[in-house]
Design an enzyme around this catalytic site. Structure first.
Site, mmCIF file in Angstrom:
data_model
loop_
_atom_site.group_PDB
_atom_site.id
_atom_site.type_symbol
_atom_site.label_atom_id
_atom_site.label_comp_id
_atom_site.label_asym_id
_atom_site.label_seq_id
_atom_site.Cartn_x
_atom_site.Cartn_y
_atom_site.Cartn_z
ATOM 1 N N ARG A 55 -22.936 47.510 -23.779
ATOM 2 C CA ARG A 55 -22.210 46.712 -22.788
ATOM 3 C C ARG A 55 -20.953 46.072 -23.335
ATOM 4 O O ARG A 55 -20.017 45.761 -22.618
ATOM 5 C CB ARG A 55 -23.125 45.614 -22.233
ATOM 6 N N ARG B 188 4.563 30.234 -36.008
ATOM 7 C CA ARG B 188 4.330 28.918 -35.408
ATOM 8 C C ARG B 188 3.942 27.943 -36.512
ATOM 9 O O ARG B 188 3.090 28.230 -37.334
ATOM 10 C CB ARG B 188 3.220 28.992 -34.357
ATOM 11 N N HIS C 92 2.487 22.525 -38.200
ATOM 12 C CA HIS C 92 2.305 21.366 -37.339
ATOM 13 C C HIS C 92 1.173 20.456 -37.821
ATOM 14 O O HIS C 92 0.203 20.923 -38.412
ATOM 15 C CB HIS C 92 1.988 21.820 -35.908
ATOM 16 N N LYS D 42 -8.851 20.843 -36.607
ATOM 17 C CA LYS D 42 -8.675 22.068 -35.806
ATOM 18 C C LYS D 42 -9.681 23.136 -36.229
ATOM 19 O O LYS D 42 -9.879 23.377 -37.429
ATOM 20 C CB LYS D 42 -7.259 22.626 -35.985
ATOM 21 N N HIS E 217 -0.511 22.935 -40.397
ATOM 22 C CA HIS E 217 -1.061 24.263 -40.110
ATOM 23 C C HIS E 217 -0.037 25.116 -39.372
ATOM 24 O O HIS E 217 0.722 24.631 -38.536
ATOM 25 C CB HIS E 217 -2.322 24.124 -39.245
ATOM 26 N N GLU F 235 3.244 13.676 -33.355
ATOM 27 C CA GLU F 235 3.346 15.044 -33.863
ATOM 28 C C GLU F 235 4.501 15.172 -34.849
ATOM 29 O O GLU F 235 5.563 14.584 -34.672
ATOM 30 C CB GLU F 235 3.557 16.024 -32.709
ATOM 31 N N LYS G 145 11.991 23.405 -32.373
ATOM 32 C CA LYS G 145 11.274 22.367 -33.127
ATOM 33 C C LYS G 145 10.882 22.871 -34.508
ATOM 34 O O LYS G 145 11.037 22.150 -35.507
ATOM 35 C CB LYS G 145 10.023 21.952 -32.354
ATOM 36 N N ASP G 146 10.410 24.107 -34.596
ATOM 37 C CA ASP G 146 9.980 24.635 -35.886
ATOM 38 C C ASP G 146 11.163 24.969 -36.790
ATOM 39 O O ASP G 146 11.075 24.829 -38.018
ATOM 40 C CB ASP G 146 9.104 25.868 -35.675
#
Length: 222
Positions: A62, A97, A100, A110, A159, A183, A208-209
């Protein structure tokens, strides 16, 4: 002259073919156990508090099944953690990304899992009192394995990750909700960190990054 007997052959039906297929399939992929009890393994990593958690994925005809979160089982590994936000992120080839983090009193723990594709996941220790302050680790999280790996990152770390294929889907569980006031973004290509991002010549970054703060100027944890 005696007539020879002609043996009639039965033509297999679609049901016959399906039954044969599943009979062969179940020889190598058994049905889910009656009492489902996924095996869970924990691997402490080089930065204190960061853990790789492996939960087996069970498969049959399945599809597959595994736990993403089970409070009683994860309590043995993470203690009494309360998660306040889940976020699902889709990223495409070339995307980086991060890095942060959120400052106290809104520091985020996290639990990170790659559901589709694969990522190079990076964690940087920002705890001034830590023996590994300023150090980082990288690990590949892969959504195509026969088991699922999750990375637990407690508060006190920055991270980020980059996509290793055409696309990666990542699911976060976080102990605090996103709070823009607290942040911060650590510069992804800080020369002092010298993180070797893989397969990325021209990364796709948010504004931002791109404007992240180098470690020497960053707001830190005690």
């Amino acid at each position: 002259m005696a007539k020879s007997k002609v043996k009639k052959c039965r033509i297999p039906t679609e049901d016959d073919r399906l039954n044969r297929y599943f009979t062969e399939l179940y020889r190598v992929i058994p049905e889910l156990p009656t009492e489902y009890a996924p095996r869970m393994k924990t691997h402490p990593l080089a930065l204190e508090g960061v853990k790789l958690i492996t939960v087996d994925r069970y498969e049959d005809a399945r599809g597959c099944f595994s736990d993403h979160w089970h409070q009683d089982k994860f309590k043995e590994i993470l203690g009494d953690q309360t998660f306040k936000q889940d976020s699902y992120v889709v990223s495409h080839r070339g995307v980086i990304r991060g890095l942060h983090y959120q400052l106290p009193p809104h520091g985020q723990g996290k639990l990170v899992r790659c559901l589709y594709g694969s990522i190079q996941d990076v964690v940087v220790d920002l705890r001034k009192s830590s023996a590994t302050f300023g150090q980082w680790l990288q690990i590949k999280l892969d959504g195509t394995n026969r088991h699922y790996d999750m990375l637990w990152i407690p508060p006190g770390f920055a991270h980020g990750y980059c996509v290793l294929g055409n696309r990666a889907d990542v699911l976060y569980k976080m102990t605090q909700v996103h709070n823009p006031e607290y942040e911060r973004t650590l510069l992804w290509n800080d020369e002092d960190l010298n993180i070797p991002w893989k397969k990325i010549k021209h990364p796709i970054l948010s504004i931002k990054d791109k404007e992240g703060t180098p470690l020497k100027d960053a707001d830190l944890f005690d």
